[in-house]
Design an enzyme around this catalytic site. Sequence first.
Site, PDB file in Angstrom:
ATOM      1  N   GLU A  73       0.109  -0.109   7.254  1.00  0.00           N
ATOM      2  CA  GLU A  73       0.715   1.220   7.144  1.00  0.00           C
ATOM      3  C   GLU A  73      -0.302   2.057   6.371  1.00  0.00           C
ATOM      4  O   GLU A  73      -0.376   1.981   5.140  1.00  0.00           O
ATOM      5  CB  GLU A  73       2.053   1.174   6.407  1.00  0.00           C
ATOM      6  CG  GLU A  73       2.724   2.537   6.369  1.00  0.00           C
ATOM      7  CD  GLU A  73       3.549   2.795   5.128  1.00  0.00           C
ATOM      8  OE1 GLU A  73       4.365   3.723   5.145  1.00  0.00           O
ATOM      9  OE2 GLU A  73       3.357   2.097   4.117  1.00  0.00           O
ATOM     10  N   ASP A 116       2.301  -2.779   3.336  1.00  0.00           N
ATOM     11  CA  ASP A 116       2.854  -1.484   2.957  1.00  0.00           C
ATOM     12  C   ASP A 116       1.866  -0.693   2.097  1.00  0.00           C
ATOM     13  O   ASP A 116       1.130  -1.256   1.286  1.00  0.00           O
ATOM     14  CB  ASP A 116       4.150  -1.718   2.168  1.00  0.00           C
ATOM     15  CG  ASP A 116       4.810  -0.438   1.725  1.00  0.00           C
ATOM     16  OD1 ASP A 116       5.260   0.326   2.597  1.00  0.00           O
ATOM     17  OD2 ASP A 116       4.880  -0.187   0.507  1.00  0.00           O
TER      18      ASP A 116
END
EC number: 2.4.1.18
Length: 722
Positions: free
Chosen positions: A454, A401
């Site tokens: 990401e 993330d």
Amino acid sequence: MPAFDSAALDALAAGRYGDPFAILGPHEASGHVVVRTIQPGARGVDLLTSSGEKPITMRCIHEAGIFEGELTRNDTYRLRVDWGGSVQIFDDSYRFPPLLGDLDLHLLGEGRQLKLADCLGAVFMRIDGVAGVRFAIWAPNACRVSVIGDFNAWDGRRHSMRLRHGAGVWELFIPGLAIGSLYKFEILTRDGAILLKADPIARQFEGPPATAAIVGDNAPFSWTDDLWMQRRNAHSDAPLSIYEVHVASWRRHDDGRPFLWRELADTLIPYVTDLGFTHIEFMPIMAHPFGGSWGYQPLSQFAPMPILGTPDEFAFFVDRCHVAGLGVILDWVPAHFPTDAYGLIRFDGTALYEHEDPREGFHQDWNTLIYNFGRNEVRNFLIASALFWLDRYHVDGIRVDAVASMLYRDYSRAEGQWIPNRFGGRENLEAIDFLLELSDAITEYAPGSMLIAEESTAWPGVSAPVDKGGLGFTHKWNMGWMHDTLRYIAQDPINRRYHHDDMTFGLIYAFSERFILPISHDEVVYGKSSLLGKMPGDNWQRFANLRAYLSFMWTQPGKKLLFMGQEFGQANEWNHDLQLAWPEAEAPHHGGVRHLVRDLNRVYCAEPALSCTDFDPSGFRWLIGDDRNQSVFAWLRQTGNSEETILVVANFTPVPRHAYRVGVPSPGHWVEVLNSDAATYGGSDLGNLGGANAETVASHGMAASLSLTLPPLGVLILRKDR
């Protein structure tokens, strides 16, 4: 004479003595052995020797409950403690030698102890035939560290730990302690403060709002997925279609409780396999204190969420996925951590895991702290966590993330709010080194696993191998494609001609990375509305737009990811406090979307041209990319085998197009493999009666062409008849 004075006893009694083994346990003294123990509140303590001699009554040498007794020889012994109403017999923690070996300590210091959960934390083991739990924790700047729990009345004086100098690691073996015991660490800081901290390496936790760790079972799970593990290949060009799930809100009981892992094995797995997805991706399932963070503010990097079941039950779920042919991907958060007092923040009274300077160590956007990637031990902690999930739980990949926030020191910061790197630049060199090290470790120790980024910037080579100058991720989310195409599809069809390039621009860079096309949770929350809610027009047009958009997505280069609820066109945006709108999923138009997604996955997996060239520019060719006035697009997906060529034609207006000519590579009959406007999906059922014959009429650079009926707000997928 003892090697300490009354002041040392006073400090020990007050919980402010940092070297308990210097006083407690057995000590040679003038031909006999003196044993000391601290048992605050005890009425009396006896020594029970292994030789079966008469119990030796220990004398109290300090009013706080410090006792002393003598053995005639260096014999093993147990303590019998009279608590004034109950008697307890147990082995003495302070008679056991240091347990962590020099190699362990050396690897910890270098940041290369990748089996960290077997070294630190709470590990159940046997020492000289005695069962118990070895506790170990990295807290180099603490003055004293104790294990506290339900087994010692949460009294930090009873189980003070031994400092292994040089490594900054404290350890203690507590014999007789059972799996399932609750514990924390009590830390005395240099400024005299007492901190109660959760174990960063704990394998299991209580559910919030409780904050204690649980001594977990480190015995291996009985896996049945050997064949799956042997075959998986992160760099394969095989179909990859991911169903993203927030576990606690996918489905709930009537009383609001989320389904547990064993229940999900019987519900989620068959649901996802029926839809034809190849993988499930879970938003973070690591233990976290605040549900509203969706797991993106984890306090544990080694323990699954307690509200969903035990660690073994999570392993059972993964095993069932693999048996069913489903992969499992976990979101993982090394970019930041929360400021909860019992967590990593100033863990030993100093900025241990984070930076001291908030310009480096504090995320303004999320009010969270940033890991200090420059510390060997911190990098080790994170990399060991990633490997733990891949090894212990057989997960098939991790999605990292917020990578962009890690790569840039000035991420979301104004001038003067950040510190340049040693060369004066904005790149976070320590974070880059960490990501490279992470990639190398996964490649070596978890072969076949995916490492997904990401990452929303134009950083080059995110998914290129490390030895070719890349960051070493196996895949990257294509955030640009997602933003552009969602902006386009939200336009009223009459205005789409002015935004035509939003649908074609992504192909300029589509093959620069190994991309996943994501419609994730972030796009259907916080007022952004659901995917269906973004669609313009009346009710029929909204569903037609949604079907066309999903069909466009499934036929573009790149792997696929769809957030739960969007597979049936949930009307409202996602709410983490509620389950999906399952009654809505059974309504005709919503059911039609679900039927379409099932068929898109079926076609995607059955047609090599739609997956095996996702990262190869030779596998894509625009036929029509400039018909902006009619908002029509057409393209080929192709392999080296002409019989596998796929033609896709999309009409993004509510106007049917008749006799619309599209070039194709060869004459003959072309089968209509899928029509997003089919009646079974809730469409108007306008199409080409299952296929069309290509004529030897040149068009769009092709020797042959088809004259097609294009349905309104519809996408056609065609293949040469075999």
